[in-house]
Scaffold this motif. Structure first.
Motif, PDB file in Angstrom:
ATOM      1  N   ASP A 434       0.916  -1.227  -0.103  1.00 18.22           N
ATOM      2  CA  ASP A 434      -0.037   0.191   0.072  1.00 18.22           C
ATOM      3  C   ASP A 434       0.792   1.345   0.005  1.00 18.22           C
ATOM      4  N   ARG A 435       2.040   1.053   1.033  1.00 16.21           N
ATOM      5  CA  ARG A 435       2.908   2.676   0.922  1.00 16.21           C
ATOM      6  C   ARG A 435       3.673   2.620  -0.506  1.00 16.21           C
ATOM      7  N   HIS A 436       3.953   1.502  -1.021  1.00 15.77           N
ATOM      8  CA  HIS A 436       4.569   1.756  -2.420  1.00 15.77           C
ATOM      9  C   HIS A 436       3.591   2.234  -3.271  1.00 15.77           C
ATOM     10  N   LEU A 437       2.356   1.978  -3.317  1.00 15.01           N
ATOM     11  CA  LEU A 437       1.372   2.608  -4.296  1.00 15.01           C
ATOM     12  C   LEU A 437       1.383   4.035  -3.943  1.00 15.01           C
ATOM     13  N   ILE A 438       1.117   4.582  -3.024  1.00 14.01           N
ATOM     14  CA  ILE A 438       1.204   6.060  -2.603  1.00 14.01           C
ATOM     15  C   ILE A 438       2.383   6.738  -3.034  1.00 14.01           C
ATOM     16  N   GLU A 439       3.767   6.048  -2.879  1.00 19.10           N
ATOM     17  CA  GLU A 439       4.870   6.510  -3.128  1.00 19.10           C
ATOM     18  C   GLU A 439       4.879   6.566  -4.761  1.00 19.10           C
ATOM     19  N   THR A 440       4.328   5.478  -5.382  1.00 22.13           N
ATOM     20  CA  THR A 440       4.258   5.680  -7.004  1.00 22.13           C
ATOM     21  C   THR A 440       3.599   6.830  -7.605  1.00 22.13           C
ATOM     22  N   ALA A 441       2.472   7.286  -6.525  1.00 22.79           N
ATOM     23  CA  ALA A 441       1.609   8.237  -7.109  1.00 22.79           C
ATOM     24  C   ALA A 441       2.515   9.656  -6.845  1.00 22.79           C
ATOM     25  N   VAL A 442       3.123   9.544  -5.884  1.00 20.47           N
ATOM     26  CA  VAL A 442       3.769  10.886  -5.377  1.00 20.47           C
ATOM     27  C   VAL A 442       5.029  10.999  -6.532  1.00 20.47           C
ATOM     28  N   ARG A 443       5.888  10.111  -7.020  1.00 21.62           N
ATOM     29  CA  ARG A 443       6.588  10.144  -7.949  1.00 21.62           C
ATOM     30  C   ARG A 443       5.869  10.522  -9.361  1.00 21.62           C
ATOM     31  N   ALA A 444       4.800   9.931  -9.589  1.00 27.19           N
ATOM     32  CA  ALA A 444       4.242  10.194 -10.891  1.00 27.19           C
ATOM     33  C   ALA A 444       3.612  11.795 -10.782  1.00 27.19           C
ATOM     34  N   SER A 445       3.478  12.211  -9.584  1.00 27.53           N
ATOM     35  CA  SER A 445       2.938  13.651  -9.800  1.00 27.53           C
ATOM     36  C   SER A 445       4.142  14.384 -10.294  1.00 27.53           C
ATOM     37  N   GLU A 446       5.302  14.330 -10.436  1.00 27.50           N
ATOM     38  CA  GLU A 446       6.614  14.724 -10.672  1.00 27.50           C
ATOM     39  C   GLU A 446       6.778  14.751 -12.284  1.00 27.50           C
ATOM     40  N   PHE A 447       5.892  13.902 -12.846  1.00 28.72           N
ATOM     41  CA  PHE A 447       5.868  13.709 -14.173  1.00 28.72           C
ATOM     42  C   PHE A 447       4.449  14.090 -14.912  1.00 28.72           C
ATOM     43  N   ALA A 448       3.768  14.983 -14.162  1.00 20.84           N
ATOM     44  CA  ALA A 448       2.498  15.247 -14.846  1.00 20.84           C
ATOM     45  C   ALA A 448       2.651  16.196 -15.979  1.00 20.84           C
ATOM     46  N   ARG A 449       3.687  17.014 -16.004  1.00 20.14           N
ATOM     47  CA  ARG A 449       4.062  17.660 -17.335  1.00 20.14           C
ATOM     48  C   ARG A 449       4.279  16.823 -18.226  1.00 20.14           C
ATOM     49  N   ARG A 450       4.635  15.599 -18.304  1.00 20.86           N
ATOM     50  CA  ARG A 450       5.043  14.793 -19.305  1.00 20.86           C
ATOM     51  C   ARG A 450       3.858  14.210 -20.128  1.00 20.86           C
ATOM     52  N   SER A 535      -0.452   8.356 -26.924  1.00 18.59           N
ATOM     53  CA  SER A 535      -0.677   8.869 -25.654  1.00 18.59           C
ATOM     54  C   SER A 535      -0.853   7.769 -24.515  1.00 18.59           C
ATOM     55  N   THR A 536      -1.055   6.389 -24.866  1.00 19.37           N
ATOM     56  CA  THR A 536      -0.732   5.611 -23.943  1.00 19.37           C
ATOM     57  C   THR A 536       0.573   5.223 -23.397  1.00 19.37           C
ATOM     58  N   LEU A 537       1.396   5.099 -24.761  1.00 17.57           N
ATOM     59  CA  LEU A 537       3.019   4.976 -24.715  1.00 17.57           C
ATOM     60  C   LEU A 537       3.458   6.047 -23.336  1.00 17.57           C
ATOM     61  N   GLU A 538       2.812   7.311 -23.825  1.00 16.42           N
ATOM     62  CA  GLU A 538       3.817   8.165 -22.821  1.00 16.42           C
ATOM     63  C   GLU A 538       3.171   8.142 -21.638  1.00 16.42           C
ATOM     64  N   LEU A 539       1.906   7.793 -21.288  1.00 20.15           N
ATOM     65  CA  LEU A 539       1.694   7.570 -19.905  1.00 20.15           C
ATOM     66  C   LEU A 539       2.288   6.157 -19.372  1.00 20.15           C
ATOM     67  N   LEU A 540       2.485   4.982 -20.149  1.00 17.02           N
ATOM     68  CA  LEU A 540       3.115   4.025 -19.565  1.00 17.02           C
ATOM     69  C   LEU A 540       4.661   4.319 -19.153  1.00 17.02           C
ATOM     70  N   HIS A 541       5.397   4.912 -20.163  1.00 19.52           N
ATOM     71  CA  HIS A 541       6.871   5.428 -19.844  1.00 19.52           C
ATOM     72  C   HIS A 541       6.898   6.144 -18.558  1.00 19.52           C
ATOM     73  N   ALA A 542       5.794   7.056 -18.122  1.00 19.52           N
ATOM     74  CA  ALA A 542       5.977   8.003 -16.961  1.00 19.52           C
ATOM     75  C   ALA A 542       5.844   6.809 -15.713  1.00 19.52           C
ATOM     76  N   LEU A 543       4.800   6.176 -15.977  1.00 25.07           N
ATOM     77  CA  LEU A 543       4.344   5.095 -14.767  1.00 25.07           C
ATOM     78  C   LEU A 543       5.490   4.035 -14.684  1.00 25.07           C
ATOM     79  N   THR A 544       6.236   3.629 -15.719  1.00 28.60           N
ATOM     80  CA  THR A 544       7.416   2.858 -15.323  1.00 28.60           C
ATOM     81  C   THR A 544       8.344   3.473 -14.555  1.00 28.60           C
ATOM     82  N   GLU A 545       8.724   4.637 -14.679  1.00 25.73           N
ATOM     83  CA  GLU A 545       9.581   5.178 -14.414  1.00 25.73           C
ATOM     84  C   GLU A 545       9.323   5.561 -12.554  1.00 25.73           C
ATOM     85  N   ALA A 546       8.014   6.223 -12.465  1.00 23.06           N
ATOM     86  CA  ALA A 546       7.472   6.251 -11.271  1.00 23.06           C
ATOM     87  C   ALA A 546       7.563   4.956 -10.313  1.00 23.06           C
ATOM     88  N   ASP A 547       7.089   3.932 -10.911  1.00 24.80           N
ATOM     89  CA  ASP A 547       6.949   2.582 -10.177  1.00 24.80           C
ATOM     90  C   ASP A 547       8.463   2.265  -9.624  1.00 24.80           C
TER      91      ASP A 547
END
Length: 816
Positions: A434-450, A535-547
């Motif tokens: 559960d904490r990993h999921l929230i940490e991933t969201a925190v990291r993903a917020s840094e990529f919102a502009r991408r 568009s899905t590729l750019e989302l998956l790229h950002a999610l991969t790095e955040a994860d």
């Protein structure tokens, strides 16, 4: 053996009887937990009292005192004995001899002993110099000898503690923080220290000390049970290892779980994590209250002097509808009604995270007790507030934990229960699921502009490992869960499909990049087929790095990042085609055409407000529809400055823009060949009620003729509310979309949503002398994702150099 049997066996002060009775007690299968700790403490009390009586005779002015854990009656099988031999100072030689006759039998049995010999004055002096000594003496308990001497010390030590609380409590808080930095957080460690880690037994003892100061008290619900659970685990650990250890090592976890009658080591860790979470949250709340009380004590004399002795008024600053800031916390407004406002918990949480402030314990508990469930699917505002909460960066974690502590998260997302406190037995992972999921969201917020859809990125980050609570491949299970959750929280079919795809393939890029031959066209084609779109590729790229970044330091590196980036570049080339042209505008509705004709004939702005609603499903108090916001239609004769004027008026009236479109509408041939600008907005009040349409029109007329100082009004409002310590958003990103339109230059703006943002963009475009042919604005949580189709004054796309320069100017303006 009963407690009476045990005590009869130890009436003789000799060590043999005590040792036999102690062994029998510790090997009794039927007695464990608090009952065994109490029996062991009682057995030891009797033995030590016997040793004291045999050694001291009729001596006066001396007593034997248990302190620390033994003073609290919390003896685990291998616990130290914390003892003080207290004396009045009249015969030091006799006291030294008495000490030897007590200490040596303890040592002879191999029991660890923490001992001291002091007068009451010496004990108080040492406590004043050593915080740990003072904490131990707070739990002083009389064992034998002069009870009056012990009682006098207890009274003096407690009085000193309460008198010195403004100094000692900050010292204690700093001690807890230093220990947490060294030992880590108990609720996430695979081999935790049950005593020293944050959320462990030391913190539980610190909360008792705070309560003893009478300055503040910890939230009591669940705290005693959490402490008991950790003590039970420590007892089992001592019995399993035969050692006085507090570290729950991997190799002992199965045996400890069996000792406690638990299914397996994972069940054991989950119970430990749940207990630690209760203690850690109680500590956070308590230390905030201590800080608030100490600050108010420091400020109160000055305020009384300034106000002539009157009672100071507590300042309350509005943050959102039904939510205000008070004393450095987020609380509910006096008019808030959680029982009639199911979105309030998410709105309060999002406001707290955005402001970088904690949620008040009282507010969370009131919402947990009275807020009614959200309908299914969720209303648009609830989904937007969840996205805002997830996109608020590091403050999201503390707010999320506050909601989880009172059961609000599992009420909002029932599937969360399966991953809550779930350990990950993988050296790469540093967090529970559960904490990993929230940490991933925190990291993903840094990529919102991408990405063009930061809302989908953030929700995918929250859900990508949710399948780990189910058997089998967690990506496959997670896809099914994500599809259900996404539909329940109100995403449409297309977005549900994207979210479920992201969860299903969240490991695709990293596994392909590190395990496959990227020069093989079949490899790249297979990824392109799985992803399906740019568009899905750019989302998956950002999610991969955040994860990866949220997993731990071993999961991501520049090498892995370069491999993934190379794969993404190759997949993008396969998916590439002609970019989308400017969307063809839909034919105007009858109402839009009527407004346009009226605006042309009157020569001024014409507007219409219409509430958008959707029906509530499920149980509901009044059967009222859920508000989606208000649709605001504005028609204005084509002229310079329309966009900043309208955006500025909305900002002045504290209206949040959810979506907005602007387009030039040609009038019907039978009216004229002129052009009217049509603006279609969906807006909502930040808090309070919406302004009247007539007032909006009056201010819009003034804005267009430059008699309304929008910039000044917004500056005054910003000055009235000082900048809070909230999360620092990623910087804005302004780009020119290549080949996006044959008729205009498309400027894409991705930035943190803020009051007046669209006004600032409009003013910058106006100063640049470009014409906005159309615009498409959306607010996704706290992120603004806007596209502006601009041309030269002659109606042609901007030259490449001018477009790049405009993008740079816009980005610099938004950074300022």
């Amino acid at each position: 053996m009963t407690g009476t049997d045990v005590r009869e066996e130890t009436e003789d002060p000799g060590s043999g009887g005590y040792a036999a009775a102690r062994l029998r007690l510790l090997t009794e299968g039927a007695r464990s937990g608090p009952q065994r700790r109490a029996a062991l403490s009682g057995l030891t009390d009797d033995w030590l009292a016997g040793l004291f009586g045999a050694a001291s005779g009729a001596a006066h002015g001396v007593s034997l005192v248990a302190v620390g854990g033994y003073g609290r009656g919390e003896l685990s099988p291998r616990s130290d004995l914390d003892l003080v031999l207290l004396h009045d100072g009249s015969d030091p030689g006799a006291v030294a001899a008495l000490a030897d006759r007590i200490w040596y039998p303890v040592w002879d049995l191999g029991i660890a002993l923490d001992h001291s010999v002091r007068t009451p004055a010496e004990a108080r002096k040492t406590a004043g110099e050593d915080l740990k000594v003072h904490l131990g003496l707070l739990d002083a308990r009389h064992l034998a000898g002069d009870a009056g001497l012990t009682a006098g010390l207890r009274t003096a030590v407690l009085t000193d503690w309460r008198n010195q609380a403004p100094k000692r409590l900050p010292e204690l808080q700093e001690l807890c923080a230093e220990r947490a930095a060294r030992q880590g957080e108990l609720q996430y460690l695979l081999e935790p220290d049950l005593k020293e880690a944050r959320g462990g037994l030391r913190d539980a003892t610190a909360l008792r000390a705070v309560a003893a100061s009478w300055l503040a008290d910890a939230p009591r619900e669940g705290l005693a049970d959490a402490r008991r659970r950790l003590l039970d685990v420590r007892d089992a650990l001592h019995l399993a290892t035969g050692r006085a250890t507090d570290r729950l090592a991997l190799q002992e976890q199965d045996q400890v779980a069996a000792e406690l009658g638990l299914l397996d080591a994972d069940t054991l860790l989950r119970q430990v994590y749940e207990a630690a979470r209760v203690i850690a949250y109680a500590s956070d709340v308590t230390w905030r209250e201590v800080g608030r009380v100490l600050r108010s004590r420091a400020v109160r004399p000055r305020l009384r002097a300034m106000l002539g002795g009157g009672k100071p008024v507590t300042e309350r600053s509005p943050l959102a509808e039904g939510v205000v800031e008070q004393d450095g916390e987020v609380v509910l407004a006096r008019a808030a009604r959680p029982e009639r406002d199911p979105v309030l918990p998410l709105r309060a949480a999002a406001a707290a995270a955005q402001a970088g402030l904690p949620l008040s314990l009282h507010a969370v508990r009131r919402m947990a007790a009275t807020a009614r469930p959200l309908p299914t699917p969720w209303p648009a505002e609830a989904r937007e507030q969840l996205v805002t909460l997830l996109g608020s960066g590091r403050p999201t974690i503390e707010v999320w934990e506050a909601l989880e502590a009172e059961g609000l998260i599992t009420r909002l997302l029932p599937d969360w229960e399966r991953v809550r406190c779930r350990p990950q037995r993988n050296a790469v992972h540093v967090w529970t699921v559960d904490r990993h999921l929230i940490e991933t969201a925190v990291r993903a917020s840094e990529f919102a502009r991408r990405v063009s859809r930061p809302d989908l990125l953030l929700v995918a980050a929250l859900l990508h490992d949710v399948g780990k609570g189910w058997p089998g491949d967690h990506s496959v299970a997670g896809e099914i869960i994500a599809k259900d959750v996404a539909a329940r929280i109100g995403f449409d079919r297309a977005d549900v499909a994207v979210l479920s795809l992201l969860v299903r393939h969240h490991l695709l890029l990293i596994e392909t990049a590190t395990r496959r031959d990227l020069d093989d066209p079949a490899t790249v084609r297979s990824v392109a087929e799985a992803v399906g779109s740019q568009s899905t590729l750019e989302l998956l790229h950002a999610l991969t790095e955040a994860d990866a970044l949220a997993t731990g330091p071993a999961a991501w590196s520049s090498w892995r990042g370069s491999l993934v980036a190379d794969l993404v570049r190759r997949v993008r080339a396969v998916l590439a085609g002609d970019g989308p042209d400017e969307p063809e505008p839909a034919a105007p509705t009858a109402e839009q055409e009527r407004l346009a004709i009226e605006a042309y004939r009157t020569g001024g702005p014409v507007l219409a407000l219409r509430a958008q609603t959707e029906p509530v499903t499920g149980e509901d108090l009044a059967g009222d529809p859920e508000p989606l916001g208000v649709e605001l239609l504005i028609a204005v004769p084509d002229q310079p400055g329309v966009l900043p004027a309208v955006a500025g008026v909305l900002a002045v009236h504290r209206l949040t823009v959810r979506t907005a479109e602007l387009r030039a509408l040609r009038l019907p041939d039978d009216v004229d060949d002129g052009t009217v600008l049509l603006l279609n907005w969906r807006v909502a009040a930040e808090y309070g009620s919406l302004p009247q349409a007539a007032r909006l029109r009056t201010d819009l007329v003034r804005a267009l003729d430059a008699t309304l100082d929008i910039a000044g009004r917004l500056a005054e409002r910003d000055a009235a509310y000082p900048r809070r310590r909230g999360w620092t958003a990623p910087p804005p990103r302004v780009t020119v979309a290549p080949a996006a339109s044959h008729h205009a230059t498309v400027i894409e703006v991705r930035a943190q949503d803020a009051p007046g943002l669209l006004y600032r963009i409009g003013m910058a475009l106006e100063k640049a002398g470009v014409r906005v042919r159309s615009m498409h604005v959306s607010t996704l949580g706290s992120n603004a994702v806007d596209a502006f189709y601009v041309t030269t004054g002659a109606g042609a796309p901007l030259p490449a150099g001018d477009a790049a320069s405009l993008a740079g100017v816009l980005e610099e303006t938004l950074r300022g």
